[in-house]
Design a protein around this motif. Structure first.
Motif, PDB file in Angstrom:
ATOM      1  N   LEU A 340      -6.201  -8.070  -2.344  1.00 33.59           N
ATOM      2  CA  LEU A 340      -6.787  -8.101  -3.682  1.00 33.59           C
ATOM      3  C   LEU A 340      -6.239  -9.254  -4.546  1.00 33.59           C
ATOM      4  O   LEU A 340      -5.860  -9.081  -5.691  1.00 33.59           O
ATOM      5  N   GLY A 341      -6.214 -10.434  -3.933  1.00 29.36           N
ATOM      6  CA  GLY A 341      -5.800 -11.627  -4.665  1.00 29.36           C
ATOM      7  C   GLY A 341      -4.336 -11.982  -4.552  1.00 29.36           C
ATOM      8  O   GLY A 341      -3.946 -13.109  -4.872  1.00 29.36           O
ATOM      9  N   SER A 342      -3.500 -11.045  -4.118  1.00 36.30           N
ATOM     10  CA  SER A 342      -2.086 -11.384  -3.940  1.00 36.30           C
ATOM     11  C   SER A 342      -1.958 -12.484  -2.885  1.00 36.30           C
ATOM     12  O   SER A 342      -2.645 -12.466  -1.860  1.00 36.30           O
ATOM     13  N   GLN A 343      -1.104 -13.453  -3.175  1.00 39.52           N
ATOM     14  CA  GLN A 343      -0.913 -14.630  -2.328  1.00 39.52           C
ATOM     15  C   GLN A 343      -2.176 -15.492  -2.209  1.00 39.52           C
ATOM     16  O   GLN A 343      -2.250 -16.385  -1.360  1.00 39.52           O
ATOM     17  N   GLY A 344      -3.184 -15.205  -3.017  1.00 40.30           N
ATOM     18  CA  GLY A 344      -4.437 -15.946  -2.932  1.00 40.30           C
ATOM     19  C   GLY A 344      -5.292 -15.522  -1.756  1.00 40.30           C
ATOM     20  O   GLY A 344      -6.084 -16.314  -1.229  1.00 40.30           O
ATOM     21  N   LEU A 345      -5.145 -14.251  -1.334  1.00 41.75           N
ATOM     22  CA  LEU A 345      -5.872 -13.737  -0.170  1.00 41.75           C
ATOM     23  C   LEU A 345      -6.601 -12.453  -0.517  1.00 41.75           C
ATOM     24  O   LEU A 345      -6.260 -11.752  -1.480  1.00 41.75           O
ATOM     25  N   MET A 346      -7.596 -12.131   0.291  1.00 42.84           N
ATOM     26  CA  MET A 346      -8.288 -10.851   0.199  1.00 42.84           C
ATOM     27  C   MET A 346      -8.033 -10.044   1.473  1.00 42.84           C
ATOM     28  O   MET A 346      -7.698 -10.585   2.525  1.00 42.84           O
ATOM     29  N   HIS A 347      -8.185  -8.757   1.323  1.00 41.27           N
ATOM     30  CA  HIS A 347      -8.289  -7.796   2.423  1.00 41.27           C
ATOM     31  C   HIS A 347      -6.998  -7.600   3.222  1.00 41.27           C
ATOM     32  O   HIS A 347      -5.989  -7.262   2.639  1.00 41.27           O
ATOM     33  N   LYS A 348      -6.989  -7.813   4.539  1.00 40.85           N
ATOM     34  CA  LYS A 348      -5.896  -7.299   5.373  1.00 40.85           C
ATOM     35  C   LYS A 348      -5.463  -8.335   6.414  1.00 40.85           C
ATOM     36  O   LYS A 348      -5.525  -9.531   6.150  1.00 40.85           O
ATOM     37  N   ASN A 349      -4.957  -7.858   7.559  1.00 48.71           N
ATOM     38  CA  ASN A 349      -4.624  -8.714   8.705  1.00 48.71           C
ATOM     39  C   ASN A 349      -3.328  -9.494   8.578  1.00 48.71           C
ATOM     40  O   ASN A 349      -2.899 -10.108   9.548  1.00 48.71           O
ATOM     41  N   VAL A 350      -2.707  -9.503   7.415  1.00 46.53           N
ATOM     42  CA  VAL A 350      -1.522 -10.333   7.199  1.00 46.53           C
ATOM     43  C   VAL A 350      -0.273  -9.483   7.013  1.00 46.53           C
ATOM     44  O   VAL A 350      -0.336  -8.267   6.880  1.00 46.53           O
ATOM     45  N   TRP A 351       0.882 -10.157   7.001  1.00 47.52           N
ATOM     46  CA  TRP A 351       2.187  -9.505   6.966  1.00 47.52           C
ATOM     47  C   TRP A 351       2.685  -9.209   5.559  1.00 47.52           C
ATOM     48  O   TRP A 351       3.728  -8.585   5.397  1.00 47.52           O
ATOM     49  N   PHE A 352       1.964  -9.636   4.549  1.00 47.45           N
ATOM     50  CA  PHE A 352       2.408  -9.406   3.180  1.00 47.45           C
ATOM     51  C   PHE A 352       2.315  -7.922   2.815  1.00 47.45           C
ATOM     52  O   PHE A 352       1.460  -7.190   3.334  1.00 47.45           O
ATOM     53  N   LYS A 353       3.169  -7.508   1.894  1.00 49.85           N
ATOM     54  CA  LYS A 353       3.312  -6.092   1.562  1.00 49.85           C
ATOM     55  C   LYS A 353       1.986  -5.411   1.231  1.00 49.85           C
ATOM     56  O   LYS A 353       1.749  -4.263   1.615  1.00 49.85           O
ATOM     57  N   GLU A 354       1.144  -6.080   0.466  1.00 47.17           N
ATOM     58  CA  GLU A 354      -0.088  -5.446  -0.009  1.00 47.17           C
ATOM     59  C   GLU A 354      -1.002  -5.013   1.141  1.00 47.17           C
ATOM     60  O   GLU A 354      -1.790  -4.085   0.985  1.00 47.17           O
ATOM     61  N   ALA A 355      -0.892  -5.688   2.284  1.00 44.22           N
ATOM     62  CA  ALA A 355      -1.700  -5.321   3.450  1.00 44.22           C
ATOM     63  C   ALA A 355      -0.915  -4.512   4.468  1.00 44.22           C
ATOM     64  O   ALA A 355      -1.433  -3.580   5.078  1.00 44.22           O
ATOM     65  N   PHE A 356       0.356  -4.858   4.646  1.00 46.29           N
ATOM     66  CA  PHE A 356       1.189  -4.338   5.728  1.00 46.29           C
ATOM     67  C   PHE A 356       1.765  -2.954   5.433  1.00 46.29           C
ATOM     68  O   PHE A 356       1.827  -2.087   6.307  1.00 46.29           O
ATOM     69  N   GLU A 357       2.190  -2.737   4.209  1.00 47.57           N
ATOM     70  CA  GLU A 357       2.741  -1.434   3.842  1.00 47.57           C
ATOM     71  C   GLU A 357       1.614  -0.447   3.544  1.00 47.57           C
ATOM     72  O   GLU A 357       0.562  -0.829   3.043  1.00 47.57           O
ATOM     73  N   ILE A 358       1.842   0.818   3.856  1.00 49.62           N
ATOM     74  CA  ILE A 358       0.809   1.834   3.636  1.00 49.62           C
ATOM     75  C   ILE A 358       1.413   3.061   2.950  1.00 49.62           C
ATOM     76  O   ILE A 358       2.604   3.338   3.082  1.00 49.62           O
ATOM     77  N   PRO A 359       0.582   3.787   2.227  1.00 56.00           N
ATOM     78  CA  PRO A 359       1.041   5.078   1.700  1.00 56.00           C
ATOM     79  C   PRO A 359       1.237   6.056   2.851  1.00 56.00           C
ATOM     80  O   PRO A 359       0.500   6.014   3.841  1.00 56.00           O
ATOM     81  N   PHE A 360       2.235   6.891   2.755  1.00 56.45           N
ATOM     82  CA  PHE A 360       2.415   7.962   3.750  1.00 56.45           C
ATOM     83  C   PHE A 360       3.109   9.126   3.066  1.00 56.45           C
ATOM     84  O   PHE A 360       4.272   9.038   2.681  1.00 56.45           O
ATOM     85  N   ILE A 361       2.356  10.205   2.895  1.00 54.99           N
ATOM     86  CA  ILE A 361       2.832  11.396   2.184  1.00 54.99           C
ATOM     87  C   ILE A 361       2.601  12.618   3.070  1.00 54.99           C
ATOM     88  O   ILE A 361       1.535  12.761   3.677  1.00 54.99           O
ATOM     89  N   VAL A 362       3.585  13.468   3.145  1.00 55.42           N
ATOM     90  CA  VAL A 362       3.465  14.722   3.897  1.00 55.42           C
ATOM     91  C   VAL A 362       3.799  15.869   2.958  1.00 55.42           C
ATOM     92  O   VAL A 362       4.855  15.886   2.337  1.00 55.42           O
ATOM     93  N   SER A 363       2.877  16.819   2.861  1.00 56.07           N
ATOM     94  CA  SER A 363       3.057  17.917   1.908  1.00 56.07           C
ATOM     95  C   SER A 363       2.814  19.270   2.579  1.00 56.07           C
ATOM     96  O   SER A 363       1.820  19.452   3.291  1.00 56.07           O
ATOM     97  N   TRP A 364       3.737  20.189   2.327  1.00 54.00           N
ATOM     98  CA  TRP A 364       3.576  21.593   2.724  1.00 54.00           C
ATOM     99  C   TRP A 364       4.312  22.420   1.682  1.00 54.00           C
ATOM    100  O   TRP A 364       5.460  22.799   1.858  1.00 54.00           O
ATOM    101  N   PRO A 365       3.666  22.693   0.549  1.00 55.19           N
ATOM    102  CA  PRO A 365       4.339  23.343  -0.586  1.00 55.19           C
ATOM    103  C   PRO A 365       5.041  24.632  -0.192  1.00 55.19           C
ATOM    104  O   PRO A 365       4.477  25.481   0.501  1.00 55.19           O
TER     105      PRO A 365
END
Length: 501
Positions: A340-365
């Motif tokens: 989304l514009g970070s580093q002057g790039l769109m979308h994915k495929n690269v090693w930068f945080k905005e593409a490479f890191e993902i949300p991961f949540i596990v819930s069991w109240p």
């Protein structure tokens, strides 16, 4: 009003996360007899496509409101350092279900007809996460985007075909309830193949896909007249939501409304956003282009994020109303992020945080201690970790490359990984390829561009959190250590790239 769903003979089917304190022993789960299978926890796995970690509302990064996902995180565990080792749709799915990295499972890049001849699809004889769950007594279901089959090959020069029908049988890897498609981006007018429908029997829907799929999932949870699943079994349901994947503009106006008076500058608040194409793109081809034209859609991306959260909230509400909440593990993640514009790039495929890191949540109240954990979780680790935690360690298929980190879910001590691997490859491409490693402190990448020229990238992720400066060559001892870590990953996965580093 909810759209009615066809009730035609839906096929009936033949733990726990905590960052600091274990609540339930996996031995208790594994001791269940056949008659006690229903007491095992249900598993609801939700993964919207291209949903970046920075769009988790509770992180206060992107200007989004995600109260339902925030609640999941509040009542569960947020894994802060999870990554998508190959940040692309099909490779993520291949790693998730096989527990193997792309060279081993064959899904090296996105599945389409131009790559089928290279074996770029999930093989029907691969023993997957869902195969094990079905054989272990779970009612299994898949809803939404699949994108793991190889369409009939096309000749060179012909347009690539992306969508593919997945027939009942081994190609579905144990999933019995099926409401899915290969891949298309018709978010406002999706279509699906439902259970035993033939290839020419897809169902068209005039409704935003996350909303329609939430309707289907709600019916699945309510299970009126037992038409969707066997109530005597726990369920394992995977929901592959397509938005916020492109086209961002295909989102109901009610979600766009909140952003209509905001400027692009105000919503793109990351210091590394560039409104012109990344300077190295022209030379190397690394990353996705078009930032000048596509950034105008940033507000629609965030509208998609809020819409997805809304639909997840509807599902979670019904989960509670049906009395399923206390015995259901909910996992929320994404296949990759969005630049989304970070580093002057769109979308994915690269090693930068905005593409490479993902949300991961596990819930069991009520069953886990809420908190955060910085485990460097890789995608192939998900399968063995959760199978082990569910008491199915002896069912983990031989030959997988992911690691069992279920100890983190039980609050036990274990050897934590020091790094996670970054991967990029295309089966048809001889020149452009890259590998790297991420630690808690650094990101290191060895990349070959479209001219076969070698590039080294090194970022200090602590002192330069937005990865603004490539410091390759400035810290030789750090670089040597990271290089050795990368070599070890390549050795462990029998990766041919070891001869290129």
């Amino acid at each position: 009003m909810r759209k009615n769903i066809s009730r035609r003979s839906f096929v009936k089917s033949a733990t726990v996360a905590t960052a600091g304190a274990g609540i339930i022993s996996s031995n208790l789960l594994s001791s269940c007899s056949k008659h006690e299978e229903k007491e095992r926890p249900n598993v609801l796995f939700i993964f919207p496509d291209q949903y970046r970690k920075q769009s988790l509302g509770f992180l206060n990064n992107d200007p989004v409101r995600t109260p339902n996902i925030d609640k999941l995180a509040k009542n569960g565990v947020h894994f802060t350092d999870a990554v998508s080792n190959h940040p692309l749709c099909s490779p993520f799915r291949g790693m998730l279900f096989s527990g193997k990295y792309p060279l081993s499972n064959g899904v090296q890049s996105n599945c389409h007809s131009g790559r089928t001849k290279y074996g770029n699809f999930l093989k029907p004889d691969e023993r997957c996460f869902s195969d094990v769950m079905k054989d272990s007594g779970y009612a299994t279901g898949y809803l939404g985007k699949w994108h793991l089959d190889g369409p009939t090959p096309t000749k060179p020069g012909e347009p690539n075909i992306w969508d593919s029908y997945c027939p009942p049988g081994p190609h579905r890897h144990g999933f019995e309830f099926w409401y899915s498609y290969g891949t298309h981006n018709r978010h406002n007018h999706p279509y699906y193949w439902i259970n035993d429908a033939k290839e020419n029997e897809k169902t068209d829907v005039n409704q935003w896909s996350p909303e329609h799929e939430a309707d289907v999932l709600i019916d699945y949870l309510e299970n009126k007249d037992g038409n969707f699943r066997d109530d005597n079994k726990p369920f394992f349901m995977c929901w592959g939501i397509n938005p916020p994947h492109t086209p961002f503009t295909e989102v109901p106006n009610r979600y766009k409304e909140r952003f209509k008076d905001l400027t692009i500058d105000s919503v793109l608040n990351r210091p590394n956003v560039r409104k012109t194409q990344a300077p190295f793109y022209k030379e190397t081809g690394f990353g996705d282009p078009g930032v000048e034209k596509k950034l105008s859609q940033a507000k629609d991306y965030f509208a998609c994020v809020e819409g997805v959260d809304d639909q997840i909230g509807r599902v979670l509400e019904v989960l509670e109303k049906q009395g399923l909440k206390d015995n259901t593990i909910v996992i929320f993640c994404s296949d990759h992020g969005e630049m989304l514009g970070s580093q002057g790039l769109m979308h994915k495929n690269v090693w930068f945080k905005e593409a490479f890191e993902i949300p991961f949540i596990v819930s069991w109240p009520g069953k886990i201690t809420p908190g955060t954990d910085n485990l460097l979780l890789s995608v192939p680790d998900i399968m063995p970790t959760f199978l082990s935690f569910l008491g199915l360690k002896d069912q983990i298929p031989a030959g997988i490359e992911g690691k069992d980190y279920s100890a983190v879910l039980r609050g036990e001590e274990f050897d934590r990984p020091k790094s996670a691997m970054y991967f990029f490859d295309k089966p048809e491409e001889e020149k452009e390829k890259r590998r790297g490693v991420k630690t808690h402190e650094y990101t290191y990448v060895v990349a070959y561009d479209k001219h076969s020229k070698k590039h080294i990238f090194l970022y200090d992720d602590i002192n330069d959190p937005y990865q603004l400066t490539n410091i390759a060559g400035q810290k030789p001892e750090v670089e040597a250590s990271l290089h050795e870590m990368l070599a070890q990953h390549l050795h462990n996965t029998k990766d041919y790239f070891i001869s290129y580093i």
